[in-house]
Design a protein around this motif. Structure first.
Motif, PDB file in Angstrom:
ATOM      1  N   GLU A 156       1.375   9.252  12.838  1.00  5.98           N
ATOM      2  CA  GLU A 156       2.037   8.903  13.841  1.00  5.98           C
ATOM      3  C   GLU A 156       3.473   8.473  13.096  1.00  5.98           C
ATOM      4  OE1 GLU A 156       2.227   9.124  16.844  1.00  5.98           O
ATOM      5  OE2 GLU A 156       0.163  10.422  16.972  1.00  5.98           O
ATOM      6  N   GLU A 157       3.446   7.779  11.940  1.00  3.10           N
ATOM      7  CA  GLU A 157       4.734   7.602  11.265  1.00  3.10           C
ATOM      8  C   GLU A 157       4.713   8.073   9.854  1.00  3.10           C
ATOM      9  OE1 GLU A 157       3.861   3.033   9.740  1.00  3.10           O
ATOM     10  OE2 GLU A 157       3.574   3.157  11.981  1.00  3.10           O
ATOM     11  N   PRO A 158       5.580   8.049   9.206  1.00  2.00           N
ATOM     12  CA  PRO A 158       5.626   8.564   7.792  1.00  2.00           C
ATOM     13  C   PRO A 158       4.644   7.672   6.852  1.00  2.00           C
ATOM     14  CG  PRO A 158       7.940   8.540   8.408  1.00  2.00           C
ATOM     15  CD  PRO A 158       7.118   7.869   9.510  1.00  2.00           C
ATOM     16  N   VAL A 159       4.137   8.500   5.812  1.00  2.00           N
ATOM     17  CA  VAL A 159       3.259   7.512   5.050  1.00  2.00           C
ATOM     18  C   VAL A 159       3.938   7.470   3.723  1.00  2.00           C
ATOM     19  CG1 VAL A 159       0.857   8.586   5.973  1.00  2.00           C
ATOM     20  CG2 VAL A 159       2.444   9.756   3.887  1.00  2.00           C
ATOM     21  N   ALA A 211      11.189  12.112   5.010  1.00  2.00           N
ATOM     22  CA  ALA A 211       9.968  11.050   5.083  1.00  2.00           C
ATOM     23  C   ALA A 211       8.996  12.426   4.822  1.00  2.00           C
ATOM     24  CB  ALA A 211       9.883  11.014   6.464  1.00  2.00           C
ATOM     25  N   GLU A 212       7.762  11.697   4.491  1.00  2.00           N
ATOM     26  CA  GLU A 212       6.573  12.439   4.079  1.00  2.00           C
ATOM     27  C   GLU A 212       5.651  11.982   5.349  1.00  2.00           C
ATOM     28  OE1 GLU A 212       2.886  13.089   0.957  1.00  2.00           O
ATOM     29  OE2 GLU A 212       4.772  12.070   0.482  1.00  2.00           O
ATOM     30  N   TYR A 213       4.724  12.748   5.865  1.00  2.00           N
ATOM     31  CA  TYR A 213       3.623  12.548   6.918  1.00  2.00           C
ATOM     32  C   TYR A 213       2.229  13.263   6.106  1.00  2.00           C
ATOM     33  CZ  TYR A 213       7.196  11.779  10.459  1.00  2.00           C
ATOM     34  OH  TYR A 213       8.235  11.321  11.172  1.00  2.00           O
ATOM     35  N   ALA A 214       1.366  12.861   6.492  1.00  2.00           N
ATOM     36  CA  ALA A 214      -0.094  13.151   5.952  1.00  2.00           C
ATOM     37  C   ALA A 214      -0.600  13.903   7.373  1.00  2.00           C
ATOM     38  CB  ALA A 214      -0.895  11.990   5.578  1.00  2.00           C
ATOM     39  N   SER A 263      -5.796   6.745  11.444  1.00  2.00           N
ATOM     40  CA  SER A 263      -4.843   5.612  11.209  1.00  2.00           C
ATOM     41  C   SER A 263      -4.196   5.670   9.811  1.00  2.00           C
ATOM     42  CB  SER A 263      -5.478   4.525  11.610  1.00  2.00           C
ATOM     43  OG  SER A 263      -6.450   4.022  10.726  1.00  2.00           O
ATOM     44  N   ILE A 264      -3.067   4.737   9.641  1.00  2.00           N
ATOM     45  CA  ILE A 264      -2.482   4.621   8.267  1.00  2.00           C
ATOM     46  C   ILE A 264      -2.863   3.351   7.862  1.00  2.00           C
ATOM     47  CG2 ILE A 264      -0.389   4.130   7.281  1.00  2.00           C
ATOM     48  CD1 ILE A 264       1.079   6.250   8.933  1.00  2.00           C
ATOM     49  N   LEU A 265      -3.156   3.292   6.634  1.00  2.00           N
ATOM     50  CA  LEU A 265      -3.710   2.028   6.027  1.00  2.00           C
ATOM     51  C   LEU A 265      -2.498   1.460   5.123  1.00  2.00           C
ATOM     52  CD1 LEU A 265      -5.792  -0.245   5.338  1.00  2.00           C
ATOM     53  CD2 LEU A 265      -6.547   1.293   3.414  1.00  2.00           C
ATOM     54  N   SER A 266      -1.980   0.518   5.668  1.00  2.00           N
ATOM     55  CA  SER A 266      -1.004  -0.326   4.675  1.00  2.00           C
ATOM     56  C   SER A 266      -1.492  -1.119   3.419  1.00  2.00           C
ATOM     57  CB  SER A 266       0.083  -1.174   5.551  1.00  2.00           C
ATOM     58  OG  SER A 266       0.502  -0.370   6.660  1.00  2.00           O
ATOM     59  N   ILE A 267      -0.949  -1.048   2.511  1.00  2.00           N
ATOM     60  CA  ILE A 267      -1.596  -1.783   1.176  1.00  2.00           C
ATOM     61  C   ILE A 267      -0.464  -2.503   0.718  1.00  2.00           C
ATOM     62  CG2 ILE A 267      -2.445  -1.378  -1.159  1.00  2.00           C
ATOM     63  CD1 ILE A 267      -3.515   1.152  -0.285  1.00  2.00           C
ATOM     64  N   GLN A 268      -0.557  -3.997   0.399  1.00  2.00           N
ATOM     65  CA  GLN A 268       0.377  -5.056   0.034  1.00  2.00           C
ATOM     66  C   GLN A 268      -0.306  -5.031  -1.545  1.00  2.00           C
ATOM     67  OE1 GLN A 268       3.315  -6.030   1.097  1.00  2.00           O
ATOM     68  NE2 GLN A 268       2.587  -4.485   2.910  1.00  2.00           N
ATOM     69  N   GLU A 269       0.664  -4.789  -2.538  1.00  2.00           N
ATOM     70  CA  GLU A 269       0.353  -5.072  -3.909  1.00  2.00           C
ATOM     71  C   GLU A 269       0.495  -6.386  -4.377  1.00  2.00           C
ATOM     72  OE1 GLU A 269       1.932  -2.229  -6.725  1.00  2.00           O
ATOM     73  OE2 GLU A 269       2.613  -0.812  -4.777  1.00  2.00           O
ATOM     74  N   ASN A 270       0.236  -6.937  -5.435  1.00  2.00           N
ATOM     75  CA  ASN A 270       0.213  -8.297  -5.925  1.00  2.00           C
ATOM     76  C   ASN A 270       1.529  -8.612  -5.787  1.00  2.00           C
ATOM     77  OD1 ASN A 270      -2.657  -8.376  -6.523  1.00  2.00           O
ATOM     78  ND2 ASN A 270      -2.009  -7.367  -8.463  1.00  2.00           N
ATOM     79  N   ASN A 271       2.680  -7.940  -6.176  1.00  2.00           N
ATOM     80  CA  ASN A 271       4.151  -8.614  -6.018  1.00  2.00           C
ATOM     81  C   ASN A 271       4.657  -8.497  -4.738  1.00  2.00           C
ATOM     82  OD1 ASN A 271       4.212  -5.766  -5.491  1.00  2.00           O
ATOM     83  ND2 ASN A 271       5.530  -5.330  -7.430  1.00  2.00           N
ATOM     84  N   GLY A 272       3.804  -8.077  -3.589  1.00  2.00           N
ATOM     85  CA  GLY A 272       4.268  -8.093  -2.187  1.00  2.00           C
ATOM     86  C   GLY A 272       4.968  -6.699  -1.720  1.00  2.00           C
ATOM     87  N   SER A 273       5.085  -5.827  -2.600  1.00  2.00           N
ATOM     88  CA  SER A 273       5.664  -4.610  -2.312  1.00  2.00           C
ATOM     89  C   SER A 273       4.701  -3.895  -1.565  1.00  2.00           C
ATOM     90  CB  SER A 273       6.408  -3.799  -3.406  1.00  2.00           C
ATOM     91  OG  SER A 273       5.390  -3.745  -4.498  1.00  2.00           O
ATOM     92  N   SER A 274       4.871  -2.687  -0.885  1.00  2.00           N
ATOM     93  CA  SER A 274       4.008  -1.884  -0.359  1.00  2.00           C
ATOM     94  C   SER A 274       3.707  -0.742  -1.320  1.00  2.00           C
ATOM     95  CB  SER A 274       4.557  -1.147   1.004  1.00  2.00           C
ATOM     96  OG  SER A 274       5.693  -0.441   0.817  1.00  2.00           O
ATOM     97  N   PHE A 275       2.383  -0.275  -1.200  1.00  2.00           N
ATOM     98  CA  PHE A 275       2.117   1.039  -1.891  1.00  2.00           C
ATOM     99  C   PHE A 275       2.939   2.087  -1.823  1.00  2.00           C
ATOM    100  CE2 PHE A 275      -1.383   3.947  -3.611  1.00  2.00           C
ATOM    101  CZ  PHE A 275      -1.877   3.181  -4.895  1.00  2.00           C
ATOM    102  N   SER A 276       2.956   3.183  -2.829  1.00  2.00           N
ATOM    103  CA  SER A 276       3.802   4.142  -2.822  1.00  2.00           C
ATOM    104  C   SER A 276       3.566   4.873  -1.701  1.00  2.00           C
ATOM    105  CB  SER A 276       3.529   4.871  -4.305  1.00  2.00           C
ATOM    106  OG  SER A 276       2.236   5.417  -4.314  1.00  2.00           O
ATOM    107  N   THR A 277       2.699   5.629  -1.402  1.00  2.00           N
ATOM    108  CA  THR A 277       2.359   6.294  -0.210  1.00  2.00           C
ATOM    109  C   THR A 277       0.944   5.883   0.500  1.00  2.00           C
ATOM    110  OG1 THR A 277       3.535   8.199  -1.445  1.00  2.00           O
ATOM    111  CG2 THR A 277       2.076   8.687   0.470  1.00  2.00           C
ATOM    112  N   LYS A 278       1.200   5.459   1.787  1.00  2.00           N
ATOM    113  CA  LYS A 278       0.009   4.901   2.328  1.00  2.00           C
ATOM    114  C   LYS A 278      -0.860   5.969   2.579  1.00  2.00           C
ATOM    115  CE  LYS A 278       3.424   2.200   4.879  1.00  2.00           C
ATOM    116  NZ  LYS A 278       4.153   1.861   6.493  1.00  2.00           N
ATOM    117  N   PRO A 279      -2.281   5.514   2.540  1.00  2.00           N
ATOM    118  CA  PRO A 279      -3.108   6.238   2.615  1.00  2.00           C
ATOM    119  C   PRO A 279      -3.647   6.636   4.290  1.00  2.00           C
ATOM    120  CG  PRO A 279      -4.058   4.357   1.353  1.00  2.00           C
ATOM    121  CD  PRO A 279      -2.509   4.216   1.933  1.00  2.00           C
ATOM    122  N   TYR A 280      -3.993   7.802   4.528  1.00  2.00           N
ATOM    123  CA  TYR A 280      -4.162   8.231   6.018  1.00  2.00           C
ATOM    124  C   TYR A 280      -5.671   8.514   6.166  1.00  2.00           C
ATOM    125  CZ  TYR A 280      -3.278  10.656  10.360  1.00  2.00           C
ATOM    126  OH  TYR A 280      -3.291  11.051  11.823  1.00  2.00           O
TER     127      TYR A 280
END
Length: 325
Positions: free
Chosen positions: A155-158, A165-168, A184-201
């Motif tokens: 539904e939204e870019p990964v 933008a890139e979609y899966a 669904s898209i899985l958002s991932i927060q890394e240890n430094n608080g930034s989001s993972f490069s490309t979200k898993p779908y």
């Protein structure tokens, strides 16, 4: 184009009319040439004809055995992953691209395909419509069953690419028994608080009474540089970026998020573009959690030297017992 026109006269030659005479020897009035009232001719489009000629001259692989949804008398599906490299609407409207994509799917008997680098949410409809209602000669010529294909796009870019933008996405053949339960898209927060490069779908599927989860991944190569094989420490005692320890830490948030999200799931497939060979030390964290890659490290999966061995499929222990080569 030839410098001559189709009727043999030189292009640009000014033709003068000779005035014929009627029976009384009088000149016959010639019709006036009013360019403003003349209908404009549509430009000739040779692209379709050229495509037909090239298509006929392009050989397709010989398929010895067509997969029809069963293996050794048991129901089965064929799972694939495909990075279509900036799949735009303009790209998939190229008849040659569309033909190659559809014929590759049919010739290999794929039941399900996870696709990366989708630039527009409506491009998968073009592929499925051609598979379901063939219009291209080479697709129409396929004598095996084409199936009934459906698609699902995030539904939204990964993630983001250099030009947008890139979609899966997933496409799947319901005639092989596949049913999409949810995605669904899985958002991932890394240890430094930034989001993972490309979200898993994530796609939750069912085939007959068997349920499984497919995770479409496109791991950014800039975040997972090639392993040096040694652990490098900075003067402060911390891992330097690019060292094996650093790369493992980049995958750790992904593994942790999948473990938390899929705690009740028994059958899990990770597949996609991993940006590295499966033998790289960065994937030790997957091996330590009992995931197994089924595409050998020496199998070429790309079209360029830099991406020859990047695509892969990893299975968790439960679903690995059902895997057949």
């Amino acid at each position: 184009m030839s410098s001559r026109s189709l009727n043999g006269r030189m292009a640009g030659h000014r033709r003068t009319y000779s005035a014929p005479l009627n029976n009384n020897g009088e000149d016959i009035e010639q019709p006036s040439l009013d360019l403003k009232r003349m209908p404009l001719r549509s430009p000739i489009d040779f692209s379709t004809d050229i495509f037909e000629l090239l298509s006929l001259r392009s050989e397709r692989p010989v398929v010895k055995e067509v997969f029809t949804g069963s293996y050794q008398g048991q129901p089965a599906i064929r799972v694939a992953t495909w990075n279509l490299q900036r799949l735009t609407k303009e790209k998939i409207c190229n008849l040659g691209v569309l033909e190659v994509v559809c014929r590759t799917i049919l010739e290999n008997g794929f039941s399900f395909i996870a696709i990366q680098e989708v630039c527009s949410k409506d491009v998968l409809e073009k592929i499925c419509c051609e598979l379901n209602h063939s219009s291209l000669r080479r697709v129409r010529e396929w004598t095996g069953a084409k199936g009934e294909w459906r698609w699902q796009v995030s539904e939204e870019p990964v993630g983001d690419m250099s030009d947008g933008a890139e979609y899966a996405a997933f496409i799947y053949n319901v005639q092989h028994g596949l049913q999409l339960l949810s995605a669904s898209i899985l958002s991932i927060q890394e240890n430094n608080g930034s989001s993972f490069s490309t979200k898993p779908y994530l796609g939750y599927f069912k085939v007959n009474d068997f349920e499984f989860v497919v995770i479409n991944l496109h791991i950014n190569g800039s975040k997972l540089a090639q392993s040096t094989g040694t652990s490098n420490l900075s003067d402060s005692g911390e891992d330097e970026e690019g060292s094996p320890s650093h790369m493992v830490s980049q995958l750790a948030p992904l593994v942790a998020a999948l473990r938390d999200k899929l705690v009740t799931e028994r059958n899990i497939i990770l597949l996609g573009d991993f940006s590295m060979s499966p033998e790289d030390i960065a994937f030790n964290i997957l091996r330590e959690t009992s995931y197994t890659n089924i595409v050998p490290a020496d199998t070429m999966t790309g079209t360029t030297k830099e991406s020859d061995y990047y695509d892969n499929i990893w299975l968790n222990p439960c679903i690995a017992t059902l895997y057949t080569e």
